[in-house]
Design a protein around this motif. Structure first.
Motif, mmCIF file in Angstrom:
data_model
loop_
_atom_site.group_PDB
_atom_site.id
_atom_site.type_symbol
_atom_site.label_atom_id
_atom_site.label_comp_id
_atom_site.label_asym_id
_atom_site.label_seq_id
_atom_site.Cartn_x
_atom_site.Cartn_y
_atom_site.Cartn_z
ATOM 1 N N ARG A 49 -52.919 39.595 -28.750
ATOM 2 C CA ARG A 49 -53.251 40.052 -27.409
ATOM 3 C C ARG A 49 -52.961 41.552 -27.336
ATOM 4 N N HIS A 50 -53.915 42.331 -26.871
ATOM 5 C CA HIS A 50 -53.733 43.780 -26.760
ATOM 6 C C HIS A 50 -53.252 44.383 -28.088
ATOM 7 N N SER A 51 -53.834 43.914 -29.189
ATOM 8 C CA SER A 51 -53.504 44.396 -30.540
ATOM 9 C C SER A 51 -52.060 44.103 -30.930
ATOM 10 N N GLN A 52 -51.435 43.145 -30.263
ATOM 11 C CA GLN A 52 -50.078 42.736 -30.594
ATOM 12 C C GLN A 52 -50.076 41.323 -31.144
ATOM 13 N N HIS A 53 -49.259 41.103 -32.168
ATOM 14 C CA HIS A 53 -49.098 39.762 -32.719
ATOM 15 C C HIS A 53 -47.936 39.078 -32.015
ATOM 16 N N ILE A 54 -48.218 37.937 -31.421
ATOM 17 C CA ILE A 54 -47.214 37.206 -30.642
ATOM 18 C C ILE A 54 -47.002 35.848 -31.293
ATOM 19 N N LEU A 55 -45.779 35.572 -31.698
ATOM 20 C CA LEU A 55 -45.451 34.301 -32.328
ATOM 21 C C LEU A 55 -45.192 33.250 -31.247
ATOM 22 N N CYS A 56 -45.929 32.147 -31.299
ATOM 23 C CA CYS A 56 -45.845 31.120 -30.258
ATOM 24 C C CYS A 56 -45.372 29.794 -30.852
ATOM 25 N N ALA A 57 -44.430 29.171 -30.165
ATOM 26 C CA ALA A 57 -43.861 27.912 -30.649
ATOM 27 C C ALA A 57 -44.780 26.727 -30.402
ATOM 28 N N HIS A 58 -45.390 26.669 -29.207
ATOM 29 C CA HIS A 58 -46.164 25.491 -28.809
ATOM 30 C C HIS A 58 -47.523 25.864 -28.217
ATOM 31 N N HIS A 59 -48.402 24.874 -28.196
ATOM 32 C CA HIS A 59 -49.574 24.950 -27.338
ATOM 33 C C HIS A 59 -49.108 24.661 -25.911
ATOM 34 N N TYR A 60 -49.750 25.297 -24.942
ATOM 35 C CA TYR A 60 -49.379 25.060 -23.547
ATOM 36 C C TYR A 60 -50.129 23.830 -23.041
ATOM 37 N N ARG A 61 -49.647 22.686 -23.454
ATOM 38 C CA ARG A 61 -50.216 21.417 -22.992
ATOM 39 C C ARG A 61 -49.104 20.378 -22.909
ATOM 40 N N PHE A 62 -49.438 19.219 -22.366
ATOM 41 C CA PHE A 62 -48.440 18.183 -22.108
ATOM 42 C C PHE A 62 -47.725 17.789 -23.402
ATOM 43 N N PRO A 63 -46.398 17.625 -23.352
ATOM 44 C CA PRO A 63 -45.527 17.729 -22.167
ATOM 45 C C PRO A 63 -44.928 19.123 -21.952
ATOM 46 N N MET A 64 -45.226 20.080 -22.863
ATOM 47 C CA MET A 64 -44.595 21.393 -22.741
ATOM 48 C C MET A 64 -44.975 22.118 -21.459
ATOM 49 N N ASP A 65 -46.233 21.963 -21.016
ATOM 50 C CA ASP A 65 -46.643 22.638 -19.780
ATOM 51 C C ASP A 65 -45.803 22.162 -18.603
ATOM 52 N N ARG A 66 -45.577 20.856 -18.523
ATOM 53 C CA ARG A 66 -44.792 20.297 -17.430
ATOM 54 C C ARG A 66 -43.312 20.683 -17.555
ATOM 55 N N ILE A 67 -42.790 20.685 -18.762
ATOM 56 C CA ILE A 67 -41.395 21.060 -18.993
ATOM 57 C C ILE A 67 -41.149 22.501 -18.551
ATOM 58 N N ILE A 68 -42.040 23.405 -18.960
ATOM 59 C CA ILE A 68 -41.884 24.820 -18.604
ATOM 60 C C ILE A 68 -41.996 25.015 -17.098
ATOM 61 N N GLN A 69 -42.942 24.331 -16.465
ATOM 62 C CA GLN A 69 -43.134 24.470 -15.024
ATOM 63 C C GLN A 69 -41.914 23.993 -14.247
ATOM 64 N N THR A 70 -41.378 22.839 -14.625
ATOM 65 C CA THR A 70 -40.228 22.317 -13.880
ATOM 66 C C THR A 70 -38.976 23.143 -14.139
#
Length: 209
Positions: A49-70
């Motif tokens: 993103r914006h010429s930056q490399h970002i290391l991501c642990a998970h896809h933003y989908r269930f159940p991680m999306d709900r965990i992060i939101q709560t």
């Protein structure tokens, strides 16, 4: 001595506490049972993103999306170990300090805590490096209706350096919860570079599609 007692106490609680997701098997250090931990939507890759490399642990989908939101909006702080250890499970670069994504005073008053600062403190203890907060964030305005350029400019103007901060680090790890456009990460990176950071690495809990 007190720290050792606290560690033994929490370990004992984990041995009798059920998994936060299935509620059946006993939880491990990350607060989940082994099976639920292994079946999270792991990603463990870089996105750009914006010429930056970002290391991501998970896809933003269930159940991680709900965990992060709560965790973020509903004060469900029992997920802090799960989220912190998701980041610690990555192949993180060697750095001198951790920089959590700042939130504005309004957001802090609204939520009562900076969700990423809590996670940064857990990670800092494990990695034996300090948490560094040399930047504050002004009021976070809505991005609705703005063009891409206007969105970037709006976010860049939100970050302000703390003039009284005397500590300096050249290699830092910036952490955030969810990356979408990457505008906030880009703006914070620029602010850190203006303070003399030569290497700004970024890790996020989840990457939105």
């Amino acid at each position: 001595m007190l720290q050792l007692i606290n560690q033994l106490f929490h370990k004992g609680i984990q041995n009798i506490s059920p998994c936060l997701l299935c509620g059946i098997d006993k939880q491990q250090q990350h607060s989940l049972c082994t099976d639920c931990w292994n079946h999270l939507p792991w990603y463990k890759q870089h996105i750009e993103r914006h010429s930056q490399h970002i290391l991501c642990a998970h896809h933003y989908r269930f159940p991680m999306d709900r965990i992060i939101q709560t965790y973020k909006y509903e004060q469900q702080l029992q997920y802090q170990n799960l989220l912190a250890l998701s980041l610690l499970n990555l192949r993180l670069p060697k750095v001198q300090a951790i920089v959590p994504m700042p939130i504005s005073t309004d957001r802090l008053n609204e939520r009562g805590y900076n969700q990423m600062l809590i996670i940064a403190k857990i990670m800092a203890r494990e990695l034996k490096i300090p948490v560094w907060q040399p930047v504050i964030r002004a009021a976070q305005h809505s991005q609705k209706g703005l063009t891409r350029i206007e969105r970037i400019e709006n976010i860049e103007n939100q970050f302000q350096m703390i003039k009284t901060e005397r500590r300096k680090y050249k290699k830092v790890l910036m952490i955030d919860d969810v990356v979408t456009t990457g505008s906030s990460i880009h703006a914070l990176t620029q602010a850190l570079e203006s303070l003399g950071c030569q290497q700004v690495h970024t890790a996020c809990i989840a990457a939105a599609e």
